[in-house]
Write a protein that holds these residues in place. Structure first.
Motif, PDB file in Angstrom:
ATOM      1  N   UNK A 292       0.905  -1.650  -0.145  1.00 39.27           N
ATOM      2  CA  UNK A 292      -0.089   0.131   0.317  1.00 39.27           C
ATOM      3  C   UNK A 292       0.799   1.348  -0.125  1.00 39.27           C
ATOM      4  N   UNK A 293       1.821   1.279   0.773  1.00 37.57           N
ATOM      5  CA  UNK A 293       2.633   2.626   1.051  1.00 37.57           C
ATOM      6  C   UNK A 293       3.263   2.722   0.072  1.00 37.57           C
ATOM      7  N   UNK A 294       3.734   1.350  -0.100  1.00 35.72           N
ATOM      8  CA  UNK A 294       4.840   1.460  -1.439  1.00 35.72           C
ATOM      9  C   UNK A 294       3.967   1.838  -3.090  1.00 35.72           C
ATOM     10  N   UNK A 295       2.976   1.712  -2.896  1.00 33.00           N
ATOM     11  CA  UNK A 295       2.613   2.610  -4.877  1.00 33.00           C
ATOM     12  C   UNK A 295       2.053   3.707  -4.491  1.00 33.00           C
ATOM     13  N   UNK A 296       2.042   4.006  -2.808  1.00 33.44           N
ATOM     14  CA  UNK A 296       1.310   6.290  -2.957  1.00 33.44           C
ATOM     15  C   UNK A 296       2.862   6.572  -3.090  1.00 33.44           C
ATOM     16  N   UNK A 297       4.218   5.576  -2.212  1.00 34.97           N
ATOM     17  CA  UNK A 297       5.532   6.597  -1.947  1.00 34.97           C
ATOM     18  C   UNK A 297       6.156   6.643  -3.544  1.00 34.97           C
ATOM     19  N   UNK A 298       5.808   5.658  -4.420  1.00 37.37           N
ATOM     20  CA  UNK A 298       5.963   5.440  -5.925  1.00 37.37           C
ATOM     21  C   UNK A 298       5.332   5.943  -7.226  1.00 37.37           C
TER      22      UNK A 298
ATOM     23  N   UNK B   6       6.734  14.583  -3.713  1.00 31.31           N
ATOM     24  CA  UNK B   6       6.654  13.001  -3.098  1.00 31.31           C
ATOM     25  C   UNK B   6       6.940  12.737  -1.874  1.00 31.31           C
ATOM     26  N   UNK B   7       5.823  11.759  -1.034  1.00 29.29           N
ATOM     27  CA  UNK B   7       6.046  10.908  -0.120  1.00 29.29           C
ATOM     28  C   UNK B   7       7.367   9.813   0.204  1.00 29.29           C
ATOM     29  N   UNK B   8       7.505   9.289   1.178  1.00 26.21           N
ATOM     30  CA  UNK B   8       7.698   8.875   1.973  1.00 26.21           C
ATOM     31  C   UNK B   8       7.099   8.131   3.835  1.00 26.21           C
TER      32      UNK B   8
ATOM     33  N   UNK C 179     -14.989 -12.678  10.143  1.00 23.64           N
ATOM     34  CA  UNK C 179     -13.735 -12.408   9.230  1.00 23.64           C
ATOM     35  C   UNK C 179     -12.890 -11.155   9.049  1.00 23.64           C
ATOM     36  N   UNK C 180     -14.010 -10.509  10.082  1.00 25.93           N
ATOM     37  CA  UNK C 180     -12.733  -8.754   9.537  1.00 25.93           C
ATOM     38  C   UNK C 180     -11.645  -9.472  11.022  1.00 25.93           C
ATOM     39  N   UNK C 181     -10.507  -8.677   9.861  1.00 28.31           N
ATOM     40  CA  UNK C 181      -9.329  -7.819  10.600  1.00 28.31           C
ATOM     41  C   UNK C 181      -9.217  -7.407  11.358  1.00 28.31           C
ATOM     42  N   UNK C 182      -9.054  -6.026  12.583  1.00 27.00           N
ATOM     43  CA  UNK C 182      -8.746  -4.829  13.090  1.00 27.00           C
ATOM     44  C   UNK C 182      -7.745  -4.825  13.030  1.00 27.00           C
ATOM     45  N   UNK C 183      -7.131  -3.781  12.760  1.00 20.94           N
ATOM     46  CA  UNK C 183      -5.356  -3.250  13.244  1.00 20.94           C
ATOM     47  C   UNK C 183      -5.799  -2.555  13.910  1.00 20.94           C
ATOM     48  N   UNK C 184      -3.911  -1.949  13.746  1.00 14.52           N
ATOM     49  CA  UNK C 184      -4.056  -1.190  14.549  1.00 14.52           C
ATOM     50  C   UNK C 184      -2.443  -0.405  14.404  1.00 14.52           C
ATOM     51  N   UNK C 185      -1.866   0.207  13.475  1.00 19.86           N
ATOM     52  CA  UNK C 185      -0.385   0.886  13.294  1.00 19.86           C
ATOM     53  C   UNK C 185      -0.283   2.331  13.331  1.00 19.86           C
ATOM     54  N   UNK C 186       1.236   2.757  13.925  1.00 18.32           N
ATOM     55  CA  UNK C 186       1.575   3.950  13.333  1.00 18.32           C
ATOM     56  C   UNK C 186       2.167   4.729  11.623  1.00 18.32           C
ATOM     57  N   UNK C 187       2.683   5.926  11.448  1.00 20.76           N
ATOM     58  CA  UNK C 187       2.392   5.883  10.438  1.00 20.76           C
ATOM     59  C   UNK C 187       3.715   7.436  10.587  1.00 20.76           C
ATOM     60  N   UNK C 188       4.317   7.503   9.924  1.00 19.51           N
ATOM     61  CA  UNK C 188       5.262   9.536   8.926  1.00 19.51           C
ATOM     62  C   UNK C 188       5.262   9.365   7.965  1.00 19.51           C
ATOM     63  N   UNK C 189       5.477  10.681   7.871  1.00 21.02           N
ATOM     64  CA  UNK C 189       4.624  10.424   6.144  1.00 21.02           C
ATOM     65  C   UNK C 189       5.328  11.410   5.845  1.00 21.02           C
ATOM     66  N   UNK C 190       6.872  11.804   5.159  1.00 17.47           N
ATOM     67  CA  UNK C 190       8.317  12.723   4.802  1.00 17.47           C
ATOM     68  C   UNK C 190       8.017  13.315   3.643  1.00 17.47           C
ATOM     69  N   UNK C 191       7.868  14.575   3.370  1.00 20.10           N
ATOM     70  CA  UNK C 191       7.195  15.340   1.653  1.00 20.10           C
ATOM     71  C   UNK C 191       9.022  15.608   1.685  1.00 20.10           C
ATOM     72  N   UNK C 192       8.606  15.718  -0.046  1.00 18.31           N
ATOM     73  CA  UNK C 192       9.508  16.151  -0.656  1.00 18.31           C
ATOM     74  C   UNK C 192       9.260  16.907  -1.828  1.00 18.31           C
ATOM     75  N   UNK C 193       8.839  18.685  -1.889  1.00 19.01           N
ATOM     76  CA  UNK C 193       8.624  19.125  -2.681  1.00 19.01           C
ATOM     77  C   UNK C 193       9.330  19.329  -3.666  1.00 19.01           C
ATOM     78  N   UNK C 194       9.240  20.328  -4.558  1.00 19.87           N
ATOM     79  CA  UNK C 194       9.413  20.161  -5.676  1.00 19.87           C
ATOM     80  C   UNK C 194      10.978  20.609  -5.992  1.00 19.87           C
ATOM     81  N   UNK C 195      11.438  21.710  -4.861  1.00 19.94           N
ATOM     82  CA  UNK C 195      12.492  22.437  -4.919  1.00 19.94           C
ATOM     83  C   UNK C 195      13.599  20.924  -3.889  1.00 19.94           C
ATOM     84  N   UNK C 196      13.233  20.041  -3.600  1.00 18.06           N
ATOM     85  CA  UNK C 196      13.686  19.310  -3.299  1.00 18.06           C
ATOM     86  C   UNK C 196      13.833  19.094  -1.971  1.00 18.06           C
TER      87      UNK C 196
END
Length: 172
Positions: free
Chosen positions: A32-38, A96-98, A112-129
């Motif tokens: 999931x995150x690979x698709x978004x990050x790439x 770009x997100x990472x 039949x439903x699995x409930x999960x919880x996790x943490x995320x951090x998103x680093x953003x890199x803009x056009x200027x780098x």
């Protein structure tokens, strides 16, 4: 203040089955995150069942019980429309997100439903780098089997960050 957990229910599977399930769900999250990050946004709706729900909500709204997300899609058609809009209609700064994710925990398995919880951090890199932390928070997911694969039935992105620094265009 409420705690950030999904419903709990007895998890009636063996340790080995639980580890196998956790590995499969972690792999789903990484794809999931690979698709978004790439920038493979066209793949994004495929991570959800057809009636899958996606929302991004501030933690303060979540904690107060206010159902006021800043992004809400109630089915895969809306997810696909979101991608089409991002590709063809919306104007936003190229970026770009990472994602960094951690702490994936299975909190319940029920009907039949699995409930999960996790943490995320998103680093953003803009056009200027220049890179900066864009958002941090918690994923609260409901995952189901669909045609032999795990898919999101619901993905709630609850962000801790006090404000969204720029236009929230790309999914988290």
């Amino acid at each position: 203040m409420t705690t950030m957990t999904t419903p709990t229910a007895p998890i009636e599977i063996s340790r080995q089955e639980r580890l196998q399930l956790w590995t499969e769900l972690l792999e789903l999250q990484h794809r999931y995150v690979s698709a978004l990050d790439n920038n493979r946004l066209e793949e994004w709706p495929g991570f959800f069942v057809e009636e899958g729900r996606y929302e991004i909500i501030p933690k303060e709204n979540f904690d107060a019980g206010f159902p006021a997300p800043i992004m809400y899609c109630r089915n895969a058609g809306m997810l696909r429309d979101r991608v089409l809009s991002l590709r063809n209609a919306n104007i936003y700064e190229d970026h770009v997100y990472r994602h960094g994710t951690s702490g994936l925990v299975i909190t319940a398995i029920k009907d039949g439903v699995v409930h999960t919880q996790s943490s995320y951090v998103v680093v953003i890199t803009g056009a200027a780098g220049e890179s900066s932390v864009y958002q941090a928070g918690t994923y609260l997911d409901e995952v189901v089997q669909h045609q032999g694969e795990w898919r999101y039935r619901s993905k709630r992105v609850v962000y801790d960050t006090s404000r969204v620094a720029t236009l929230l265009a790309t999914p988290i």
